[in-house]
Design a protein around this motif. Structure first.
Motif, short mmCIF file in Angstrom:
data_model
loop_
_atom_site.label_atom_id
_atom_site.label_comp_id
_atom_site.label_asym_id
_atom_site.label_seq_id
_atom_site.Cartn_x
_atom_site.Cartn_y
_atom_site.Cartn_z
N ASP A 1 1.83 -8.22 -23.86
CA ASP A 1 1.04 -8.00 -25.38
C ASP A 1 1.98 -7.18 -26.18
OD1 ASP A 1 0.38 -5.50 -24.38
OD2 ASP A 1 -1.96 -6.43 -24.02
N VAL A 2 1.55 -7.07 -27.65
CA VAL A 2 2.14 -6.28 -28.35
C VAL A 2 2.15 -4.80 -27.83
CG1 VAL A 2 2.47 -5.48 -30.93
CG2 VAL A 2 1.81 -7.79 -30.18
N GLY B 1 0.39 6.86 -31.91
CA GLY B 1 -0.38 6.59 -30.73
C GLY B 1 -0.03 5.61 -29.98
N ASP B 2 -0.71 4.28 -29.68
CA ASP B 2 0.06 3.42 -29.01
C ASP B 2 0.16 2.10 -29.98
OD1 ASP B 2 -2.48 2.38 -29.37
OD2 ASP B 2 -2.82 1.78 -27.13
N SER B 3 0.12 2.48 -31.35
CA SER B 3 0.40 1.25 -32.46
C SER B 3 1.58 1.59 -33.33
CB SER B 3 -1.05 1.23 -32.92
OG SER B 3 -0.71 0.02 -33.86
N VAL B 4 1.78 0.80 -34.20
CA VAL B 4 2.75 1.13 -35.27
C VAL B 4 2.06 2.20 -36.43
CG1 VAL B 4 4.24 -0.71 -34.84
CG2 VAL B 4 2.26 -0.72 -36.56
N ARG B 5 2.81 3.00 -36.72
CA ARG B 5 2.29 3.77 -37.75
C ARG B 5 1.64 2.82 -39.10
NH1 ARG B 5 5.71 8.71 -40.55
NH2 ARG B 5 4.23 8.30 -42.35
N PRO B 6 0.91 3.52 -39.68
CA PRO B 6 0.25 2.95 -41.08
C PRO B 6 1.59 2.79 -41.84
CG PRO B 6 -0.74 4.61 -40.28
CD PRO B 6 0.04 4.76 -39.44
N ASP C 1 1.07 -12.57 -40.30
CA ASP C 1 0.41 -11.43 -40.23
C ASP C 1 -0.24 -11.07 -38.80
OD1 ASP C 1 -1.17 -8.72 -40.47
OD2 ASP C 1 -1.30 -9.13 -42.44
N TRP C 2 0.16 -10.05 -38.11
CA TRP C 2 -0.39 -9.77 -36.73
C TRP C 2 -1.97 -9.56 -36.83
CZ3 TRP C 2 0.23 -4.60 -33.69
CH2 TRP C 2 -0.27 -3.46 -34.58
N LEU D 1 -2.70 -5.56 -31.23
CA LEU D 1 -2.01 -5.18 -30.06
C LEU D 1 -2.29 -6.03 -28.91
CD1 LEU D 1 -2.90 -1.24 -30.43
CD2 LEU D 1 -0.62 -2.34 -30.65
N ASP D 2 -3.38 -6.73 -28.93
CA ASP D 2 -3.78 -7.49 -28.02
C ASP D 2 -3.10 -8.95 -28.06
OD1 ASP D 2 -5.53 -5.75 -26.92
OD2 ASP D 2 -6.98 -6.15 -28.23
N TYR D 3 -2.26 -9.25 -29.10
CA TYR D 3 -1.57 -10.42 -29.02
C TYR D 3 -0.79 -10.78 -27.66
CZ TYR D 3 1.69 -14.40 -30.20
OH TYR D 3 2.34 -15.43 -30.36
#
Length: 101
Positions: free
Chosen positions: A37-38, A60-65, A75-76, A82-84
């Motif tokens: 997943d992403v 964190g575990d995602s991309v920056r704002p 658009d994700w 993140l769950d895609y």
């Protein structure tokens, strides 16, 4: 065990500067028990592609704002972020909207 996935990862809007200036990466993700997943992809990118200043790309575990994420030109946020679950031949584009002034 899931088969390896081949995906295209692309960086734009200045984000490519964190990846030695390389915009497009053809990536083969190794087979693993869980589907990719992403969230897993971002951890893989941090470990294998990101060359400098991870704080400018990850939060964190995602991309920056301020970093737009498109998966196959969508658009994700419409796809579960993140769950895609990644599919073979997916195209993931990260565009930074953060510019110095």
């Amino acid at each position: 065990m899931a088969a390896p996935l081949s995906v295209e990862v692309e960086f734009g809007g200045g984000a490519e500067l964190l990846f030695d200036g390389v915009k497009k990466h053809q990536v083969t993700l190794p087979g693993q028990e869980e589907p990719w997943d992403v969230r897993n992809l971002l951890a893989w990118i941090k470990k294998n592609l990101l060359k400098e200043r991870p704080e400018l790309f990850l939060h964190g575990d995602s991309v920056r704002p301020g970093i737009l994420v498109l998966i196959n030109d969508a658009d994700w946020e419409l796809l579960g972020e993140l769950d895609y679950q990644l599919q073979d031949q997916d195209s993931i584009l990260f565009i930074s909207t953060l510019h110095g002034g």
